[in-house]
Design a protein around this motif. Structure first.
Motif, mmCIF file in Angstrom:
data_model
loop_
_atom_site.group_PDB
_atom_site.id
_atom_site.type_symbol
_atom_site.label_atom_id
_atom_site.label_comp_id
_atom_site.label_asym_id
_atom_site.label_seq_id
_atom_site.Cartn_x
_atom_site.Cartn_y
_atom_site.Cartn_z
ATOM 1 N N GLN A 54 0.836 -1.208 0.000
ATOM 2 C CA GLN A 54 0.000 0.000 0.000
ATOM 3 C C GLN A 54 0.869 1.255 0.000
ATOM 4 O OE1 GLN A 54 -2.988 0.134 3.100
ATOM 5 N NE2 GLN A 54 -3.656 -1.964 2.678
ATOM 6 N N GLN A 55 1.937 1.233 0.793
ATOM 7 C CA GLN A 55 2.841 2.387 0.874
ATOM 8 C C GLN A 55 3.472 2.679 -0.486
ATOM 9 O OE1 GLN A 55 3.395 4.563 3.346
ATOM 10 N NE2 GLN A 55 4.793 5.682 2.024
ATOM 11 N N ILE A 56 3.931 1.647 -1.171
ATOM 12 C CA ILE A 56 4.549 1.813 -2.496
ATOM 13 C C ILE A 56 3.528 2.360 -3.487
ATOM 14 C CG2 ILE A 56 5.546 0.581 -4.466
ATOM 15 C CD1 ILE A 56 6.749 -1.401 -2.365
ATOM 16 N N ASN A 76 6.067 -9.800 -6.826
ATOM 17 C CA ASN A 76 7.461 -9.368 -6.684
ATOM 18 C C ASN A 76 7.798 -8.045 -7.360
ATOM 19 O OD1 ASN A 76 8.318 -11.706 -5.209
ATOM 20 N ND2 ASN A 76 8.135 -12.855 -7.115
ATOM 21 N N HIS A 77 6.812 -7.422 -7.988
ATOM 22 C CA HIS A 77 7.106 -6.174 -8.701
ATOM 23 C C HIS A 77 5.875 -5.284 -8.817
ATOM 24 C CE1 HIS A 77 5.390 -8.514 -12.065
ATOM 25 N NE2 HIS A 77 5.094 -7.334 -12.588
ATOM 26 N N ILE A 78 6.150 -4.050 -9.204
ATOM 27 C CA ILE A 78 5.094 -3.112 -9.576
ATOM 28 C C ILE A 78 5.175 -2.966 -11.083
ATOM 29 C CG2 ILE A 78 4.239 -0.734 -9.413
ATOM 30 C CD1 ILE A 78 3.989 -2.270 -6.754
ATOM 31 N N GLY A 79 4.078 -3.222 -11.753
ATOM 32 C CA GLY A 79 4.020 -3.018 -13.196
ATOM 33 C C GLY A 79 3.656 -1.573 -13.471
ATOM 34 N N THR A 135 0.825 4.033 -2.888
ATOM 35 C CA THR A 135 0.474 5.402 -2.504
ATOM 36 C C THR A 135 1.555 6.381 -2.964
ATOM 37 O OG1 THR A 135 -0.841 4.604 -0.643
ATOM 38 C CG2 THR A 135 -0.087 6.895 -0.539
ATOM 39 N N GLU A 136 2.821 5.983 -2.856
ATOM 40 C CA GLU A 136 3.919 6.837 -3.314
ATOM 41 C C GLU A 136 3.853 7.039 -4.836
ATOM 42 O OE1 GLU A 136 7.407 4.824 -1.928
ATOM 43 O OE2 GLU A 136 7.232 5.646 0.090
ATOM 44 N N ILE A 137 3.558 5.990 -5.570
ATOM 45 C CA ILE A 137 3.446 6.115 -7.027
ATOM 46 C C ILE A 137 2.279 7.034 -7.378
ATOM 47 C CG2 ILE A 137 2.947 4.872 -9.167
ATOM 48 C CD1 ILE A 137 4.491 2.489 -7.897
ATOM 49 N N ARG A 138 1.167 6.842 -6.707
ATOM 50 C CA ARG A 138 -0.013 7.682 -6.945
ATOM 51 C C ARG A 138 0.319 9.153 -6.696
ATOM 52 N NH1 ARG A 138 -5.463 6.833 -3.360
ATOM 53 N NH2 ARG A 138 -6.982 7.601 -4.877
ATOM 54 N N ALA A 139 0.980 9.439 -5.584
ATOM 55 C CA ALA A 139 1.351 10.819 -5.256
ATOM 56 C C ALA A 139 2.334 11.380 -6.280
ATOM 57 C CB ALA A 139 1.948 10.874 -3.849
ATOM 58 N N THR A 140 3.229 10.544 -6.772
ATOM 59 C CA THR A 140 4.200 10.969 -7.785
ATOM 60 C C THR A 140 3.492 11.387 -9.064
ATOM 61 O OG1 THR A 140 5.918 9.568 -6.848
ATOM 62 C CG2 THR A 140 6.183 10.203 -9.162
#
Length: 115
Positions: A19-21, A62-65, A23-28
């Motif tokens: 969720q943290q990752i 294992n990854h974010i697409g 959320t960071e991508i969304r904010a970016t």
């Protein structure tokens, strides 16, 4: 996970560290483009700009697409070289820090491309 209808629902379906990752991508994305529209498309978080798909992202084991089609991947091929890529996709390993600056560059490129 049942098909989410919002990005909030999508993010909530994952463990806290994922969720943290996400959320960071969304904010970016929000910091890189003025007023994107959030939606779910292809069952994954999607940002639209001027009514058209800007970028998508999705969490896997294992990854974010990350998907910046059609031209975002071609334009950043050198930047994506260290990651596993596919047609229109790049995989950022969850075991490494997310390349948020690179994501922002790609989003800004897509916005320029769409204007």
């Amino acid at each position: 996970m049942a098909n989410p209808s919002t990005i909030d629902e999508y993010i909530a379906g994952f463990p806290k560290e994922i969720q943290q990752i996400l959320t960071e991508i969304r904010a970016t994305v929000h910091a890189a483009v003025p007023g994107p529209t959030e939606t779910i498309s292809y069952a994954i978080p999607t940002f639209k700009f001027k009514g058209k798909n800007l970028v998508h992202f999705a969490a896997f084991k294992n990854h974010i697409g990350f998907y910046a089609t059609p031209d975002g991947h071609e334009a950043f091929a050198a930047d994506f070289a260290r990651y596993k890529t596919g047609k229109g996709s790049v995989q950022f390993p969850i075991s490494e820090p997310m390349p948020l600056k690179l994501i922002a560059k790609v989003v800004k490129f897509r916005v320029t491309e769409m204007q």
